[in-house]
Design a protein around this motif. Structure first.
Motif, PDB file in Angstrom:
ATOM      1  N   ASP A  13       0.805   3.475   0.715  1.00 33.79           N
ATOM      2  CA  ASP A  13      -0.130   3.136   1.779  1.00 33.79           C
ATOM      3  C   ASP A  13      -1.525   2.868   1.212  1.00 33.79           C
ATOM      4  O   ASP A  13      -2.105   3.745   0.557  1.00 33.79           O
ATOM      5  N   PRO A  14      -2.082   1.666   1.424  1.00 31.89           N
ATOM      6  CA  PRO A  14      -3.387   1.339   0.847  1.00 31.89           C
ATOM      7  C   PRO A  14      -4.489   2.325   1.220  1.00 31.89           C
ATOM      8  O   PRO A  14      -5.306   2.703   0.362  1.00 31.89           O
ATOM      9  N   ASN A  15      -4.543   2.735   2.471  1.00 37.31           N
ATOM     10  CA  ASN A  15      -5.597   3.649   2.891  1.00 37.31           C
ATOM     11  C   ASN A  15      -5.484   5.000   2.200  1.00 37.31           C
ATOM     12  O   ASN A  15      -6.488   5.595   1.786  1.00 37.31           O
ATOM     13  N   ARG A  16      -4.261   5.483   2.070  1.00 38.14           N
ATOM     14  CA  ARG A  16      -4.066   6.783   1.422  1.00 38.14           C
ATOM     15  C   ARG A  16      -4.321   6.695  -0.077  1.00 38.14           C
ATOM     16  O   ARG A  16      -4.852   7.638  -0.674  1.00 38.14           O
ATOM     17  N   ARG A  18      -6.479   4.599  -1.442  1.00 37.56           N
ATOM     18  CA  ARG A  18      -7.941   4.528  -1.539  1.00 37.56           C
ATOM     19  C   ARG A  18      -8.561   5.909  -1.425  1.00 37.56           C
ATOM     20  O   ARG A  18      -9.411   6.300  -2.252  1.00 37.56           O
ATOM     21  N   ASN A  19      -8.165   6.671  -0.429  1.00 37.16           N
ATOM     22  CA  ASN A  19      -8.746   7.997  -0.213  1.00 37.16           C
ATOM     23  C   ASN A  19      -8.413   8.952  -1.353  1.00 37.16           C
ATOM     24  O   ASN A  19      -9.263   9.746  -1.781  1.00 37.16           O
ATOM     25  N   GLU A 130     -12.344  -0.739  -1.115  1.00 34.55           N
ATOM     26  CA  GLU A 130     -11.563  -1.507  -0.139  1.00 34.55           C
ATOM     27  C   GLU A 130     -10.832  -2.653  -0.815  1.00 34.55           C
ATOM     28  O   GLU A 130      -9.642  -2.904  -0.556  1.00 34.55           O
ATOM     29  N   VAL A 133      -7.581  -1.784  -3.166  1.00 36.83           N
ATOM     30  CA  VAL A 133      -6.248  -1.453  -2.646  1.00 36.83           C
ATOM     31  C   VAL A 133      -5.649  -2.613  -1.848  1.00 36.83           C
ATOM     32  O   VAL A 133      -4.702  -2.426  -1.079  1.00 36.83           O
ATOM     33  N   ARG A 134      -6.159  -3.816  -2.071  1.00 39.58           N
ATOM     34  CA  ARG A 134      -5.619  -4.995  -1.390  1.00 39.58           C
ATOM     35  C   ARG A 134      -4.268  -5.378  -1.997  1.00 39.58           C
ATOM     36  O   ARG A 134      -4.097  -5.383  -3.217  1.00 39.58           O
ATOM     37  N   LEU A 149      -3.473  -3.232  -5.416  1.00 39.37           N
ATOM     38  CA  LEU A 149      -2.955  -1.961  -4.927  1.00 39.37           C
ATOM     39  C   LEU A 149      -2.149  -1.251  -6.002  1.00 39.37           C
ATOM     40  O   LEU A 149      -2.302  -0.033  -6.204  1.00 39.37           O
TER      41      LEU A 149
END
Length: 271
Positions: A13-16, A18-19, A130, A133-134, A149
């Protein structure tokens, strides 16, 4: 001849990602600032590297994200390098990375130190997270064009492995982001399955991963005849070459049952 074992490409998951990348970089950054001169001189699991070398190397791994994003995009229409290819080939550049780290460590010793190097890398990473993780952005990797990513995931693996190196060198726990650890376990498990393809051995690393590997009769139902099980930290140490298979067995850090459940010849995977 055994039939091939089909493997689904694992999604992250890109958001996870990134975080987790931001969190793990910040954790190492905090640890670096807390290191005393005596701690910086302590040896690590990497031959010839003390904690100062290790932290400078980590800074370089973080800085690789904004550095590659700033380079011209590759001409390839699609990714040519995936996570498994990276894991199985990255060890071939160990000598180059070692030489570069020694040069950077010598330079950092004459400047503001390893903590300052990590500060600079983390500050450069933050504004590009941002983009980092594309899934539709390709980066010019030495092994061929790589999705941004996927490259961000490789940075999680680097950070987790080296955070564990730091913990053991300092004798003080440096925390691991849960998603970063889970991702590292899965990347390394998938790399083992690619390095030793087959379906005769089931490798379990609860709660994060289960893979089948090693050529031989494939298990399809019931209790597998060959099972290897261990915890996440032991697995990453085995896969990264920080722990020998025989030592893990002797200390009961890993259990292996069945005539084919000897992974010693297939480890490490980051080699």
């Amino acid at each position: 001849m055994p039939s091939a074992v089909r493997r689904k490409t694992r999604a992250y998951d890109p958001n996870r990602v990134r975080n987790a990348l931001a969190a793990q970089a910040e954790t190492v950054r905090t640890a670096a600032h807390r290191c005393t001169p005596e701690q910086l001189a302590r040896p690590t699991a990497l031959p010839g590297w003390d904690v100062h070398h290790l932290l400078v190397h980590v800074a370089g791994q973080i800085d690789a994200v904004p550095r590659l994003l700033a380079e011209p995009a590759p001409t390839a229409a699609r990714a040519q390098t995936d996570l498994t290819t990276w894991a199985l080939r990255t060890g071939g550049y160990a000598e180059l990375l070692d030489a570069r780290t020694r040069e950077d460590a010598a330079r950092a010793a004459g400047e503001a130190g390893a903590a300052a190097a990590i500060d600079a890398a983390a500050e450069e990473l933050e504004p590009v997270l941002e983009m980092a993780v594309r899934e539709d952005v390709l980066l010019p990797h030495r092994f061929g064009a790589m999705r941004a990513l996927d490259f961000a995931v490789t940075r999680l693996v680097e950070l987790v492995v080296h955070t564990d190196d730091l913990t053991r060198a300092l004798g003080t726990a440096v925390s691991l982001d849960r998603y970063a650890l889970a991702t590292t376990v899965r990347v390394l498990a998938d790399a083992l399955a690619a390095k030793a393809p087959g379906g005769s051995v089931e490798v379990r690393v609860p709660p994060f991963a289960v893979v089948q590997c090693v050529e031989g009769p494939r298990h399809v139902r019931g209790t597998p005849p060959n099972v290897v099980e261990t915890d996440p930290l032991t697995w990453l140490r085995l896969a990264a070459g920080r722990l020998e298979w025989a030592d893990a067995l002797e200390t009961h850090a890993v259990t292996a049952s069945g005539p084919r459940a000897d992974l010693g010849s297939h480890l490490p995977v980051l080699s």
